[in-house]
Motif scaffolding. Structure first.
Motif, PDB file in Angstrom:
ATOM      1  N   PHE A 158      12.733  -3.633  16.719  1.00  0.00           N
ATOM      2  CA  PHE A 158      13.919  -4.449  16.448  1.00  0.00           C
ATOM      3  C   PHE A 158      15.145  -3.557  16.290  1.00  0.00           C
ATOM      4  CE2 PHE A 158       9.999  -5.770  14.657  1.00  0.00           C
ATOM      5  CZ  PHE A 158       9.781  -6.955  15.326  1.00  0.00           C
ATOM      6  N   GLU A 284       0.760   4.347  35.791  1.00  0.00           N
ATOM      7  CA  GLU A 284       0.274   3.633  34.615  1.00  0.00           C
ATOM      8  C   GLU A 284       0.527   2.122  34.751  1.00  0.00           C
ATOM      9  OE1 GLU A 284      -0.774   5.380  31.728  1.00  0.00           O
ATOM     10  OE2 GLU A 284      -0.993   3.634  30.428  1.00  0.00           O
ATOM     11  N   ARG A 343      -0.609 -14.351  16.051  1.00  0.00           N
ATOM     12  CA  ARG A 343      -0.918 -14.786  17.415  1.00  0.00           C
ATOM     13  C   ARG A 343      -2.143 -15.690  17.482  1.00  0.00           C
ATOM     14  NH1 ARG A 343       0.470  -9.948  19.447  1.00  0.00           N
ATOM     15  NH2 ARG A 343      -1.438  -9.301  18.453  1.00  0.00           N
ATOM     16  N   THR A 344      -3.145 -15.380  16.661  1.00  0.00           N
ATOM     17  CA  THR A 344      -4.393 -16.145  16.717  1.00  0.00           C
ATOM     18  C   THR A 344      -4.217 -17.595  16.280  1.00  0.00           C
ATOM     19  OG1 THR A 344      -4.840 -15.115  14.587  1.00  0.00           O
ATOM     20  CG2 THR A 344      -6.084 -14.291  16.470  1.00  0.00           C
TER      21      THR A 344
ATOM     22  N   TRP B  83      -8.023  -8.187  13.498  1.00  0.00           N
ATOM     23  CA  TRP B  83      -7.857  -7.266  14.625  1.00  0.00           C
ATOM     24  C   TRP B  83      -7.232  -7.944  15.836  1.00  0.00           C
ATOM     25  CZ3 TRP B  83     -10.472  -8.206  19.166  1.00  0.00           C
ATOM     26  CH2 TRP B  83     -11.548  -9.091  19.095  1.00  0.00           C
ATOM     27  N   GLN B  84      -7.475  -9.247  16.013  1.00  0.00           N
ATOM     28  CA  GLN B  84      -6.891  -9.932  17.179  1.00  0.00           C
ATOM     29  C   GLN B  84      -5.365  -9.978  17.071  1.00  0.00           C
ATOM     30  OE1 GLN B  84      -9.041 -11.224  14.962  1.00  0.00           O
ATOM     31  NE2 GLN B  84     -10.520 -12.601  15.913  1.00  0.00           N
ATOM     32  N   ASP B  85      -4.877  -9.962  15.821  1.00  0.00           N
ATOM     33  CA  ASP B  85      -3.422  -9.997  15.632  1.00  0.00           C
ATOM     34  C   ASP B  85      -2.821  -8.611  15.486  1.00  0.00           C
ATOM     35  OD1 ASP B  85      -3.146 -12.758  15.730  1.00  0.00           O
ATOM     36  OD2 ASP B  85      -3.784 -12.969  13.646  1.00  0.00           O
ATOM     37  N   LEU B  86      -3.674  -7.584  15.532  1.00  0.00           N
ATOM     38  CA  LEU B  86      -3.211  -6.210  15.355  1.00  0.00           C
ATOM     39  C   LEU B  86      -2.475  -6.017  14.033  1.00  0.00           C
ATOM     40  CD1 LEU B  86      -1.972  -5.434  18.996  1.00  0.00           C
ATOM     41  CD2 LEU B  86      -3.819  -4.254  17.839  1.00  0.00           C
ATOM     42  N   ARG B 135       5.139  10.211  15.364  1.00  0.00           N
ATOM     43  CA  ARG B 135       6.382   9.488  15.117  1.00  0.00           C
ATOM     44  C   ARG B 135       7.264   9.402  16.367  1.00  0.00           C
ATOM     45  NH1 ARG B 135       9.928  10.463   9.774  1.00  0.00           N
ATOM     46  NH2 ARG B 135      11.887   9.562  10.475  1.00  0.00           N
ATOM     47  N   ARG B 142       8.803   2.988   8.362  1.00  0.00           N
ATOM     48  CA  ARG B 142       9.718   1.831   8.346  1.00  0.00           C
ATOM     49  C   ARG B 142       9.535   0.961   9.588  1.00  0.00           C
ATOM     50  NH1 ARG B 142      14.943   2.340  10.169  1.00  0.00           N
ATOM     51  NH2 ARG B 142      15.997   2.016   8.202  1.00  0.00           N
ATOM     52  N   ASP B 143       8.923   1.517  10.636  1.00  0.00           N
ATOM     53  CA  ASP B 143       8.653   0.727  11.842  1.00  0.00           C
ATOM     54  C   ASP B 143       7.254   0.129  11.855  1.00  0.00           C
ATOM     55  OD1 ASP B 143      11.187   1.557  13.079  1.00  0.00           O
ATOM     56  OD2 ASP B 143      10.227   3.524  13.162  1.00  0.00           O
ATOM     57  N   LYS B 163       2.907 -10.753   7.044  1.00  0.00           N
ATOM     58  CA  LYS B 163       1.776 -10.202   7.795  1.00  0.00           C
ATOM     59  C   LYS B 163       2.024 -10.226   9.286  1.00  0.00           C
ATOM     60  CE  LYS B 163      -1.186 -13.043   6.018  1.00  0.00           C
ATOM     61  NZ  LYS B 163      -2.397 -13.799   5.656  1.00  0.00           N
ATOM     62  N   VAL B 164       3.193 -10.721   9.685  1.00  0.00           N
ATOM     63  CA  VAL B 164       3.459 -10.819  11.121  1.00  0.00           C
ATOM     64  C   VAL B 164       4.444  -9.744  11.546  1.00  0.00           C
ATOM     65  CG1 VAL B 164       2.836 -13.207  11.551  1.00  0.00           C
ATOM     66  CG2 VAL B 164       5.070 -12.688  10.566  1.00  0.00           C
ATOM     67  N   VAL B 165       4.337  -9.352  12.827  1.00  0.00           N
ATOM     68  CA  VAL B 165       5.129  -8.236  13.330  1.00  0.00           C
ATOM     69  C   VAL B 165       6.621  -8.550  13.306  1.00  0.00           C
ATOM     70  CG1 VAL B 165       5.588  -6.864  15.391  1.00  0.00           C
ATOM     71  CG2 VAL B 165       3.247  -7.367  14.739  1.00  0.00           C
ATOM     72  N   LYS B 166       6.934  -9.798  13.588  1.00  0.00           N
ATOM     73  CA  LYS B 166       8.340 -10.152  13.707  1.00  0.00           C
ATOM     74  C   LYS B 166       8.721 -11.047  12.533  1.00  0.00           C
ATOM     75  CE  LYS B 166      11.200 -11.279  17.631  1.00  0.00           C
ATOM     76  NZ  LYS B 166      11.227 -11.960  18.920  1.00  0.00           N
ATOM     77  N   ARG B 193       1.397  -3.049  10.909  1.00  0.00           N
ATOM     78  CA  ARG B 193       1.114  -3.440  12.282  1.00  0.00           C
ATOM     79  C   ARG B 193       0.244  -2.326  12.877  1.00  0.00           C
ATOM     80  NH1 ARG B 193       5.864  -3.034  16.678  1.00  0.00           N
ATOM     81  NH2 ARG B 193       4.083  -3.629  17.944  1.00  0.00           N
ATOM     82  N   HIS B 195      -1.811  -0.404  16.318  1.00  0.00           N
ATOM     83  CA  HIS B 195      -1.743  -0.098  17.742  1.00  0.00           C
ATOM     84  C   HIS B 195      -3.150   0.204  18.228  1.00  0.00           C
ATOM     85  CE1 HIS B 195       2.554   0.487  16.882  1.00  0.00           C
ATOM     86  NE2 HIS B 195       2.737   0.278  18.167  1.00  0.00           N
ATOM     87  N   PRO B 196      -3.394   0.036  19.529  1.00  0.00           N
ATOM     88  CA  PRO B 196      -4.700   0.444  20.060  1.00  0.00           C
ATOM     89  C   PRO B 196      -4.839   1.966  19.943  1.00  0.00           C
ATOM     90  CG  PRO B 196      -3.339  -0.638  21.760  1.00  0.00           C
ATOM     91  CD  PRO B 196      -2.523  -0.563  20.534  1.00  0.00           C
ATOM     92  N   GLY B 249      -2.695   7.617  27.999  1.00  0.00           N
ATOM     93  CA  GLY B 249      -2.486   6.548  28.966  1.00  0.00           C
ATOM     94  C   GLY B 249      -3.764   6.188  29.684  1.00  0.00           C
TER      95      GLY B 249
END
Lengths: 482, 406
Positions: A158, A284, A343-344, B83-86, B135, B142-143, B163-166, B193, B195-196, B249
Motif C-alpha cells: 500500500f 518467470e 479470501r476463504t 494457510w489458505q488465506d496466507l 527486507r 511494518r509491511d 487478520k486481513v492483508v488489506k 501476512r 509468503h510462500p 523463482g
C-alpha cells in the motif's frame, strides 16, 4: 467565518489564495461521497509549507476546525467539511521537488497527482506502485491520508510501503519531520500512524516516496466462469500454488454489463470474470502464466484470453477501473462499499449477499480485488423511490458487519471518513478506539484537525483514565480479579 | 519492593510464576488478561516494568532500571494459521523459529530473517524492529504485521489492524508499537501476512574491492532481476569484501537470473554460497561480544554504502560491517573509547545530512555514558514525548530505554 479571521487568512495566502464567497465555496462542499454535503466557512489554497503552517497556527489560536483536501476523490467523506471549518486545499502545492533514481526516491509536495510521479520517472524504468483507480486525478497527499491501495497492492503493498518520510504541520502549528530518506529513523514510527490517519493528525506538506523498478514484462489474462464461486476457487488455487500475481480482479455479471455499456472493454458476458496479471522476469512470467491458465481451465473457465498487446492490456484494465463510474448505465444511484474478508470466506459471503439482495429487493453489483479479499459491492437504488436510499445505505452497512463477522474489515482502501464512523464501533471495542484516540490527543489536543471523522465519538483529550481501584468484592476477599 | 505489589502479582500468576532475583521481581504471565492485571498493579505501585522474550536484544537502547521483569515465554501458542488465506495469528512469546517451523509445514513463512531466530521471540523482534537481508524483497515488519493485541501501562487491552492483508480502519497502532522497544505497551499477540517459502533459490557471493561491489550492487538494484536479499560484507583492513546475492523463482528460470548477475558483475569473481551467509550479522555480534566492541546500526542511502564501508575500513580502528542493500549497516568497531566516540559523532553528522542515522546496539563498558545510544531525533521528539505520556503517563514501561531518554 469571522471577518477578522478572513483578513488574517488573506494576509497569509493573499487574495488569490482565499475563497469565501458562498457560490465559490459550493465546489468544496463534498468529496467523492456526494450524498454527504456541508459548506466550509472558507477555503485557503496555500502555496508553501510556511503558508500552511501559518494558517494552521491561526486555526490553533482561534480553535477553528480545519479539513485538508487534495483532489477530493475520497469515497468515504474524509474531505467533507464540518460546519464553519476552514478547508485547506493543497492543489497548488504540486511540485515534484527531487528525483533520485539511483536511490529510488522522489520528494514531492502533497498536491502532486499520483500518475505524475510515474510519468516523471518512467524514462529511467521506474514507477510509483500504489495505483488507486482515481490515480490520473488524485493527489499524493490524499493517498498518504488514506493509505491508498489499488489493484496492484496485492504484490506491491500500500501507500505506507512506499512512503519513507513526511513533513507535517501538526494541529498545534508545529512543523515536524517523520521518517526520512533513510529507513528506520530513531524513535517511534509516527510516520506509520500518520499514513492512513485520514487527515486527523495534521497537514502533510512534503512526502518522500519510494519508486519501484518496472518489471521486465507484464502479462494479463482474462478468464470467464459460470459463477463467481468457480472464479473464487480459481483464485484460491492460484494463491495455494504459491504464486503472488501483481493483481487478481473479479467482476460479476451486473458489473460486466455496466462496463460494456460504458467503455466497451470487450469482456465476455459471464457470471464471474477474472483478470490476473503477472509481472517479473520474462522467463518467470511465461512459466507462471501457463500455471494460471491451467488452474482457470480446471475450474471451468470457458474463455481464457491473454492480452496480446499493451493496447489490449490497457483496455482490459480500463474496464475494471471504470467499473464504479459505469454503474450509472444500469442504475440511477449506487452506494459503493469497501469491505474486506479473508479470501476463504468469499463463497460464503457471495451467497449471503445474494440472499440479502433477494430479501431487500435491491440489486448488488460486485467488483473485487479478489487476491486480497477486498470487496467493492455496489448497492444499486433509485433516489426517486421514497425510502430506497436509506434502505440501500442500511444494506451496505449490513454487508460491512458481515465482513467483520467473517474476520475481516470495514474498509480496505476507501477509509472510514464520515461514512463508516458508526461501523467502526462494530469492528473495534471501546478500549481499542480509545487507545487510538489517545494518540490523536498527542497530535491534536484541541481536536481541530478533520474533527468528527473516523471515530464514532470523540474522546476529550483531558480525559485521563483514573487510577485503578479494586472492586469492593475483591477487597472483601469474596472474589478474585484476573 | 512494596509487599502489596508482590501479593498482587502472586495472586495474578500464582507463586510458581513469580520469582525474586536480587531486587527484581520476575513474573511470567500466561495470558493477555494476566499481562493486563500485572501492568495495572505495577502502574498503581509506580514500579518500572521491563518486558522480555528471549532476552537477545536487552542491550539495545538505553539501559533500564526495572523493578519488575515480565517474561512472555509462557505465551507461545499459534492461535490461528489460516494457510489458505496466507495469514497467521501468534502469541508474542513464541520464538521466531518456532513459528517458522509451523508455517513451513504448509510451505509458508513470515518473510523476515531477524537475528537469533532460535532464541528471539516475535514480541522482542517486533519491539526492536529487527530485520535481515530479505527486507529488500519483502519489506520490514511494518509491511508484514497485519494487526496486534497490546496491553498499555494502565492495563488497557487494545487491538489494532486485523487478520486481513488489506485494512485501513483506524490508526495503525501496530506500526507505532513496532520498534518502540516496549516503551508504549506490551505486545501479546501479532498477526502476520505470509509468503510462500522460496523453494528454488540460489546464493552467490561476488568478491572484490568495496567500490566495485558497491557499484555492482547498485546495478542489480537498477535491474529487473528478482533479487530476494543482497548485502555487502566487509572485514576491513585490506581484506577482500563480499557481495552476497540471493535470487529465487521458478526452477527453470534460475539459470537466466544467474547469467544476468554474471553480466552485471563483469570480471569480478563469483562463487556459489549457502544460506549461512545471511548469518553474517550474528557472527559479527558474537565476535564483538568476545572483545567488548562497539556495534552500531547505521542507516544510509544505497549510493553511500560503498563509500561509508570503505571509510570505516580505512580508519584508524578495526571494523567489520554487514550492509543490506536498502542501506542498513550493522558494524562492529574496535578501538579505544575516545576514537570510537569521535567516529560515531562524525558518522552521525555525515549521515544526518542525507536523512540517515547511527544507533548504538552494543555499547562497550569503557564507552558507557560517553555517547548517546540514539543520537539526534530531530523535530519530532516533543511529539514522541506526548505520545509516550498519553499511553504511559507514569512512564513505567521500559523507562528511559527509547530515543531521547523516553
Amino acid at each position: 467565518m469571522r471577518p477578522e479571521v478572513l483578513k488574517e487568512l488573506e494576509r497569509i495566502v493573499g487574495a488569490k489564495g482565499l475563497i469565501a464567497r458562498p457560490e465559490q465555496l459550493a465546489t468544496y462542499e463534498c468529496d467523492g461521497l456526494t450524498n454527504f454535503r456541508e459548506s466550509p466557512g472558507a477555503v485557503v489554497l496555500p502555496e508553501s509549507a510556511a503558508e500552511v503552517q501559518a494558517v494552521v497556527q491561526l486555526c490553533a489560536r482561534h480553535k477553528i476546525p480545519f479539513v485538508s483536501r487534495g483532489a477530493g476523490t475520497r469515497l468515504s467523506g474524509g474531505a467533507l467539511p464540518v460546519q464553519g471549518c476552514l478547508l485547506i486545499g493543497l492543489s497548488r502545492m504540486n511540485r515534484i521537488l527531487e528525483v533520485d533514481t539511483a536511490n529510488q526516491r522522489v520528494t514531492v509536495e502533497p498536491g502532486v497527482i499520483n500518475t505524475h510521479v510515474t510519468q516523471r520517472v518512467a524514462a529511467a524504468g521506474y514507477f510509483f506502485a500504489p495505483d488507486p483507480s482515481s490515480q490520473p486525478v488524485c493527489t499524493l497527499g490524499g493517498n498518504v491520508a488514506e493509505n491508498s491501495g489499488g489493484a496492484h497492492c496485492l504484490k506491491y503493498g500500500f501507500t505506507s510501503t512506499h512512503v519513507l518520510g513526511v513533513e507535517v504541520v501538526l494541529p498545534t502549528g508545529e512543523l515536524v519531520h517523520l521518517g526520512g530518506a533513510g529507513e528506520d529513523a530513531p524513535g517511534y514510527d509516527l510516520l506509520g500512524v500518520v499514513v492512513g490517519s485520514e487527515g486527523t493528525l495534521g497537514v502533510v506538506t512534503k512526502i518522500i516516496l519510494r519508486i519501484t523498478k518496472r518489471p521486465e514484462t507484464v502479462q494479463t489474462v482474462l478468464a470467464a466462469f459460470d459463477s463467481t464461486t468457480a472464479a473464487a476457487q480459481a483464485v484460491s488455487d492460484i494463491i495455494a500454488a504459491g504464486m503472488l500475481p501483481a493483481a487478481i480482479e473479479m467482476m460479476d455479471r451486473v458489473s460486466i454489463e455496466a462496463v460494456e455499456a460504458a467503455v466497451h472493454a470487450n469482456y465476455p458476458l459471464c457470471d464471474g470474470l477474472l483478470l490476473v496479471e503477472l509481472d517479473g522476469p520474462r522467463a518467470e512470467v511465461d512459466a507462471l502464466m501457463t500455471g494460471v491458465k491451467k488452474i482457470c481451465k480446471d475450474n471451468g473457465a470457458w474463455e481464457i484470453r491473454l492480452a496480446q498487446s499493451d493496447e489490449e492490456r490497457a483496455l482490459l484494465w480500463k474496464g475494471r477501473k471504470a467499473a464504479f463510474a459505469a454503474m450509472g448505465r444500469v442504475a440511477h444511484n449506487y452506494i459503493v462499499q469497501d469491505g474486506v474478508i479473508p479470501r476463504t470466506a468469499l463463497p460464503k459471503m457471495l451467497k449471503a449477499m445474494e440472499r440479502m439482495s433477494r430479501e431487500t429487493g435491491l440489486r448488488i453489483a460486485n467488483v473485487f480485488h479478489a487476491g486480497d479479499g477486498n470487496l467493492h459491492p455496489m448497492v444499486l437504488y433509485d433516489e426517486n423511490n421514497v425510502g430506497e436510499e436509506s434502505r440501500a445505505l442500511e444494506l451496505s452497512y449490513d454487508i460491512l458487519r458481515l465482513c467483520v463477522d467473517s474476520g475481516g474489515s470495514i474498509t480496505g482502501e476507501h477509509g472510514v471518513g464520515r461514512e463508516k464512523q458508526q461501523v467502526m464501533g462494530y469492528m473495534f471495542s471501546e478500549p481499542d478506539l480509545d487507545t487510538m484516540q489517545r494518540v490523536r490527543c498527542a497530535f491534536d489536543p484541541e481536536l481541530i484537525s478533520n474533527p468528527d471523522k473516523v471515530f464514532p465519538r470523540p474522546r476529550l483529550c483531558a480525559e485521563k483514565t483514573g487510577k485503578w481501584e479494586p472492586h469492593p468484592l475483591e477487597v472483601a476477599g469474596k472474589a478474585e480479579i484476573f | 519492593m512494596a509487599a502489596k505489589l508482590i501479593t498482587k502479582l502472586q495472586k495474578i500468576v500464582g507463586e510458581k510464576y513469580l520469582q525474586h532475583v536480587g531486587e527484581q521481581l520476575h513474573v511470567s504471565p500466561a495470558t493477555t488478561d494476566e499481562v493486563s492485571a500485572i501492568l495495572r498493579a505495577a502502574n498503581d505501585a509506580g514500579a518500572v516494568v521491563m518486558p522480555t522474550g528471549g532476552g537477545t536484544k536487552l542491550g539495545w537502547g538505553n539501559p533500564v532500571a526495572a523493578q519488575v521483569v515480565l517474561h512472555t515465554s509462557r505465551m507461545k501458542k499459534v492461535l490461528e494459521h489460516t494457510w489458505q488465506d496466507l495469514t497467521v495469528c501468534m502469541q508474542a512469546g513464541c520464538t521466531w523459529d518456532g513459528m517458522q517451523q509451523t508455517l513451513a509445514r504448509h510451505g509458508q513463512m513470515v518473510a523476515l530473517d531477524p537475528m537469533w531466530p532460535e532464541l528471539a521471540t516475535i514480541g522482542g523482534i517486533a519491539a526492536t524492529n529487527d530485520s535481515g537481508a530479505l527486507r529488500l524483497r519483502y519489506g520490514s515488519l511494518r509491511d508484514l504485521v497485519l494487526g496486534m493485541t497490546i496491553v498499555l501501562a494502565d492495563g488497557t487491552i487494545a487491538r489494532s489492524g486485523g487478520k486481513v492483508v488489506k485494512n485501513v480502519a483506524g490508526y495503525d497502532m501496530h506500526k507505532l508499537m513496532t520498534g518502540a522497544h516496549g516503551t508504549l505497551g506490551i505486545i501479546t499477540e501479532v498477526n502476520f501476512r505470509l509468503h510462500p517459502l522460496e523453494k528454488h533459490a540460489e546464493q552467490w557471493s561476488v568478491l572484490g574491492d568495496v567500490a566495485a561491489l558497491g557499484s555492482a550492487m547498485l546495478k542489480v538494484l537498477d535491474s529487473t532481476m528478482q533479487v530476494s536479499a543482497m548485502q555487502i560484507v566487509s572485514s576491513g583492513m585490506g581484506q577482500p569484501a563480499r557481495l552476497d546475492v540471493r535470487f529465487a523463482g521458478h526452477p527453470d528460470c534460475l539459470a537466466d537470473q544467474r547469467e544476468r548477475l554474471r553480466a552485471i558483475v563483469g570480471g569480478l569473481e563469483m562463487e556459489i554460497n549457502g544460506d549461512t551467509v545471511w548469518k553474517s550479522r550474528e557472527k559479527l555480534f558474537s565476535r564483538a561480544a568476545q572483545r567488548d566492541a562497539l556495534v552500531i546500526k547505521a542507516v544510509m542511502l544505497p549510493t553511500q554504502i560503498a563509500s561509508i564501508t570503505a571509510m570505516l575500513g580505512s580508519g584508524n580502528c578495526e571494523s567489520q560491517s554487514v550492509t543490506q542493500a536498502r542501506g542498513l549497516m550493522t558494524a562492529a568497531l574496535y578501538g579505544n573509547a575516545e576514537t570510537l566516540a569521535r567516529l560515531v559523532r562524525e558518522l552521525r553528522s555525515e549521515l544526518a545530512y542525507s536523512g540517515g542515522s547511527v544507533v548504538v546496539l552494543r555499547m562497550p563498558q569503557a564507552m558507557q555514558g560517553s555517547i548517546d545510544a540514539w543520537g539526534e531525533v530531530g523535530t519530532s521528539l516533543p511529539l514522541m514525548r506526548r505520545v509516550k505520556y498519553e499511553l504511559d503517563s507514569a512512564s513505567i514501561l521500559n523507562r528511559g530505554r527509547m530515543a531521547g531518554g523516553i
